[in-house]
Design a protein around this motif. Structure first.
Motif, PDB file in Angstrom:
ATOM      1  N   UNK A   1     -19.623   4.293-101.867  1.00 18.90           N
ATOM      2  CA  UNK A   1     -19.820   2.938-102.339  1.00 18.90           C
ATOM      3  C   UNK A   1     -21.235   2.405-102.139  1.00 18.90           C
ATOM      4  N   UNK A   2     -21.474   1.226-102.641  1.00 23.90           N
ATOM      5  CA  UNK A   2     -22.787   0.588-102.562  1.00 23.90           C
ATOM      6  C   UNK A   2     -23.202   0.357-101.102  1.00 23.90           C
ATOM      7  N   UNK A   3     -24.485   0.628-100.859  1.00 21.73           N
ATOM      8  CA  UNK A   3     -25.111   0.351 -99.561  1.00 21.73           C
ATOM      9  C   UNK A   3     -24.422   1.064 -98.393  1.00 21.73           C
ATOM     10  N   UNK A   4     -23.691   2.118 -98.687  1.00 21.11           N
ATOM     11  CA  UNK A   4     -23.091   2.909 -97.607  1.00 21.11           C
ATOM     12  C   UNK A   4     -24.202   3.653 -96.858  1.00 21.11           C
ATOM     13  N   UNK A   5     -24.003   3.868 -95.581  1.00 25.59           N
ATOM     14  CA  UNK A   5     -24.958   4.603 -94.758  1.00 25.59           C
ATOM     15  C   UNK A   5     -24.228   5.782 -94.111  1.00 25.59           C
ATOM     16  N   UNK A   6     -24.685   6.975 -94.464  1.00 24.65           N
ATOM     17  CA  UNK A   6     -24.073   8.202 -93.944  1.00 24.65           C
ATOM     18  C   UNK A   6     -25.159   8.965 -93.195  1.00 24.65           C
ATOM     19  N   UNK A   7     -24.925   9.207 -91.905  1.00 27.28           N
ATOM     20  CA  UNK A   7     -25.985   9.724 -91.038  1.00 27.28           C
ATOM     21  C   UNK A   7     -25.898  11.226 -90.812  1.00 27.28           C
ATOM     22  N   UNK A   8     -26.837  11.727 -90.012  1.00 30.95           N
ATOM     23  CA  UNK A   8     -26.992  13.164 -89.774  1.00 30.95           C
ATOM     24  C   UNK A   8     -25.714  13.813 -89.260  1.00 30.95           C
ATOM     25  N   UNK A   9     -25.453  15.017 -89.768  1.00 31.75           N
ATOM     26  CA  UNK A   9     -24.348  15.818 -89.279  1.00 31.75           C
ATOM     27  C   UNK A   9     -22.992  15.448 -89.821  1.00 31.75           C
ATOM     28  N   UNK A  10     -22.918  14.432 -90.678  1.00 31.73           N
ATOM     29  CA  UNK A  10     -21.632  14.001 -91.227  1.00 31.73           C
ATOM     30  C   UNK A  10     -21.172  14.987 -92.293  1.00 31.73           C
ATOM     31  N   UNK A  11     -19.872  15.252 -92.326  1.00 31.71           N
ATOM     32  CA  UNK A  11     -19.246  16.034 -93.388  1.00 31.71           C
ATOM     33  C   UNK A  11     -18.133  15.191 -93.985  1.00 31.71           C
ATOM     34  N   UNK A  12     -18.195  14.995 -95.303  1.00 31.17           N
ATOM     35  CA  UNK A  12     -17.147  14.263 -96.015  1.00 31.17           C
ATOM     36  C   UNK A  12     -16.460  15.248 -96.945  1.00 31.17           C
TER      37      UNK A  12
END
Length: 839
Positions: free
Chosen positions: A329-340
């Motif tokens: 979504x808009x303006x989401x922040x996903x940081x280092x090492x994340x797996x979706x």
């Protein structure tokens, strides 16, 4: 020449990337990992391929077909069962009538395979292992070769104390077909654990070929992201199907992709078919799959996007992996090492903090902050075990929820209907967490014999009767009163092996616990006679007559521990005159800070002298550790107690052995030799010491931290028995503690901790091994060098970024010189490695 590609693994360590596909099919720069391996083989003229499949084979067969699209010919073999790495190749034996190379389908490498094949042929080898040097060799099999490349030793996934080289087995082998005759059909066999050690034992021509270049075992999500970053930064080159936007440029865009002129592309960027990037989006070092849409203002750095990903405006993705069909979504922040993982929807203004793993088909509501793994819950560290101990901050990391899950995972490794023994210290939080843990065990169909509050030696003594499959003990951490520890034991009372710990971890992280039928959960039983059982064995193992005649006068600091319910009465029954300190159980906390412990020992010392007692003892809260005080008030350090115990045992016994860690003072060798005993040195961990103590000749097992075991009673560390046994030895020899200590030769002993990054530990041990060449050296635990006038030992810490340096000599100047010389050498080596790493 043919190649066998191992492509049957389950990929559990790299989940959730492998939830819906086998590990070799994970996209790497928009192509499956295994496609890069096939291209490498083809570049070296190997086009006849045998693919060994097992897990989700249809996905691999559908993608690669007969191999003609890739310029190779593929034969598929699917073993009936999981026969191990060598057993699976045996299943393909009918296709392997000539020399062949084995390689994993989930590696990334640019090795010169032709060089390995030529080396194999030149040495007329039956099997050649390709080797390479790595910074952290712990997770791999270390291989030792002579100057001609012939293999002399294997170390399969060693501890730091066994790392004598940073040269590891890469899993790429050149094999002659007759080697397959060593593998029984339809039986589980492993190359590294079974076949190659057998060949080594039989003297077969087994060689190791060291190759330079890039090699990465993509075993988990961190390794996957690192491999992608290495491609972005040019550490390894791979073939990219998308054409470069301009010659000599690292921007690769499919002809079907659309990129607005206002988009900023920096570093290495790969855009797949039918992908659209619009507006003022910014991409730096990214790979984007097919059919993706990245809107205006999105910022992607070191990001990996698979197919059909939709990134809305203003979103920022840094160092993360986004799998197929994910909406952000808009303006989401996903940081280092994340797996979706696949088919997940992330709402607007969502913040996913570093290293969180999101399983498939989840919905993250707008405005949410994700701090941990969705599905798994909180994951505090990569490995939850340190040896046999799980430790965490009470009610923060070590929560009831975590305890219940861990209990269920532990129970799932045991047979349904089996029994385990459980206990705890006096602390309320231990009781709270233990009850949750027991609930998890019951849910897996495992029965619990609950002995509630108990000293740890009593629990371990009961386990030696083999009535249970294992045991556990909850206690307040001796190092941190805000933390709780769970100590795990096997059915014989010994601490958990690393294999058992990894089995529990694997189930815990996968959340693949066994769930008992509603009519078959485990039950809870009491053991009301356990103290009587321990008491009987305790008294039988001592000379009660001599103790009653001597009637030792003791001051005993029980430290508010559960030992108050048993030890004073035991000692009184044998004629001891006991003055008790801190003899009431304290439920709110007993762990003492270092300054508080020193105050307690000073108080104990003064009371011993005031009462004219024979000795004083301070007992650790778990009942394992003791500190000793002489009649003159001297408080003996742990190392002094070790030497003093050696003096007493050597004086009292005529034969046998004393088990100590490699780093134990050399003065004990002189004492033991004078008494006709031998010193058996082993690794410093509790499990290794106790295993050595099971030898029939062992008289005492000593640690470096004030714990002792007496195999005549039990080899496990037992502070309660140590107190009584020490006074029996004094009575037998006619020596007081102070007199026994006077028999200890005066040596100078140093222990220094040197900061050492994890990535340099393997290199440090290699340099120490080279230093030990042509010297009197041993490699039991670390590298120990005897110089004639003293010795030094270098041992990397398994859990902290430090290396331990021990040295000792009868001469103080020599000991100081050894310390300064090797501390300087080690520091210089580490600085050299760091400088080389920068370059």
């Amino acid at each position: 020449m043919k190649a066998v590609i191992m492509a049957g693994g389950f990929g559990t360590r790299i989940q959730p990337l492998t939830i819906n596909q086998p590990k070799p099919m994970i996209p790497l720069i928009n192509r499956p990992i295994m496609e890069h391996i096939i291209r490498l083989l083809k570049n070296h003229g190997i086009t006849e391929l045998v693919l060994l499949l097992y897990h989700q084979p249809e996905i691999i067969k559908k993608y690669f077909g007969d191999g003609s699209e890739f310029g190779v010919r593929i034969t598929y073999v699917i073993p009936l069962e999981d026969f191990g790495t060598a057993g699976a190749v045996k299943a393909a034996a009918r296709h392997l009538d000539e020399r062949f190379i084995i390689i994993s389908g989930d590696l990334l490498t640019d090795f010169d395979l032709s060089q390995a094949i030529a080396f194999h042929e030149k040495n007329q080898a039956q099997a050649t292992l390709t080797l390479t040097s790595v910074a952290d060799p712990l997770q791999f099999g270390v291989v030792i070769t002579d100057k001609q490349g012939r293999i002399t030793k294997f170390l399969e996934k060693p501890g730091w104390g066994e790392v004598f080289s940073d040269t590891i087995n890469t899993g790429i082998y050149v094999i002659e077909p007759e080697v397959l005759e060593l593998i029984p059909a339809e039986e589980n066999r492993d190359w590294a654990k079974d076949v190659f050690p057998l060949m080594l034992a039989e003297g077969a021509p087994l060689f190791g070929c060291s190759l330079e270049g890039y090699w990465a075992d993509i075993g988990n999500t961190d390794a996957y992201m690192e491999a992608c970053r290495d491609i972005f930064t040019g550490k390894v080159a791979v073939q990219i199907s998308e054409p470069a936007r301009k010659p000599q440029e690292t921007i690769f865009i499919s002809p079907d992709a659309a990129v607005d002129e206002t988009v900023e592309l920096k570093g290495m960027v790969v855009l797949g078919d039918n992908t659209r990037v619009s507006g003022e989006a910014s991409l730096t070092n990214c790979t984007v799959g097919r059919n993706c849409l990245i809107e205006d203002g999105a910022i992607l750095e070191n990001a990996i996007l698979w197919d059909n990903v939709y990134v809305k405006s203003g979103a920022r993705i840094t160092g993360a992996t986004i799998c197929h069909q994910v909406k952000i979504g808009k303006n989401a922040l996903i940081e280092n090492g994340v797996v979706v993982a696949e088919e997940t929807t992330i709402g607007d203004d969502v913040h996913i903090r570093p290293d969180a793993k999101i399983w498939p088909c989840k919905v993250i509501e707008s405005g949410s902050t994700v701090t941990g793994n969705l599905i798994w819950g909180e994951k505090w560290r990569k490995s939850i075990f340190e040896d046999a101990v799980v430790r965490g901050l009470t009610n923060i990391e070590m929560t009831p929820e975590f305890s219940a899950k861990l209990g269920a995972a532990y129970g799932s490794t045991l047979p349904k209907g089996s029994y385990v023994l459980g206990g705890r210290d006096a602390i309320r939080s231990s009781r709270m967490l233990k009850r949750s843990f027991v609930g998890g065990l019951l849910s897996a169909g495992v029965n619990v014999r609950d002995i509630a509050m108990v000293s740890l030696p009593i629990l371990r003594y009961k386990l030696t009767t083999f009535g249970e499959s294992g045991g556990f003990h909850f206690r307040q951490s001796p190092q941190d009163p805000a933390a709780t520890e769970i100590v795990f034991f096997e059915g014989d009372g010994n601490e958990f092996s690393s294999a058992m710990a990894k089995s529990v971890e694997r189930i815990h992280f996968k959340e693949n616990c066994r769930r008992a039928h509603y009519s078959e959960p485990g039950g809870i039983e009491d053991l009301p006679q356990i103290y009587d059982f321990y008491r009987e064995g305790f008294l039988r193992a001592l000379d009660r007559d001599i103790l009653k005649r001597k009637a030792p006068k003791l001051v005993l600091d029980l430290n508010h521990s559960p030992a108050v319910y048993l030890l004073p009465d035991l000692l009184s029954d044998m004629g001891f005159d006991v003055t008790e300190l801190n003899s009431h159980v304290h439920e709110k906390g007993v762990a003492q800070a270092p300054d508080e412990l020193e105050q307690a020992l000073d108080r104990l010392s003064r009371i011993v002298m005031t009462l004219d007692a024979d000795a004083g003892f301070w007992l650790g809260a778990s009942g394992e550790k003791v500190r000793m005080v002489g009649a003159g008030g001297r408080v003996f350090s742990d190392l002094e107690s070790l030497s003093m115990m050696t003096a007493l045992v050597s004086e009292a016994e005529q034969t046998g052995s004393i088990v100590v860690p490699v780093a134990a003072p050399g003065a004990i060798d002189t004492l033991a030799q004078a008494g006709g005993l031998i010193v058996k040195r082993t690794r410093s961990d509790g499990r290794s010491l106790i295993e050595a103590g099971h030898d029939r000749q062992a008289r005492v097992v000593c640690s470096l931290d004030g714990r002792f075991g007496f195999p005549a009673f039990q080899a496990h560390f037992d502070g309660l028995f140590t107190i009584a046994k020490t006074m029996e030895l004094c009575a037998t020899t006619g020596l007081s503690l102070d007199e026994a200590f006077q028999k200890v030769p005066r040596h100078t002993y140093h222990h220094v901790q040197i900061p050492c990054s994890w990535e340099y530990k393997g290199g440090l041990m290699r340099r120490m091994s080279e230093e030990a060449v042509d010297q009197d050296a041993s490699f039991i635990d670390g590298v120990r060098i005897d110089t004639g006038r003293g010795w030094i030992l270098t041992l990397p810490d398994p859990y902290r970024p430090v290396a331990h340096l021990y040295c000792e000599s009868p001469d103080e100047d020599t000991a100081n010189r050894l310390k300064e010389t090797y501390q300087t050498k080690i520091t210089a080596w580490l600085e050299e490695m760091a400088e080389k790493n920068k370059g």
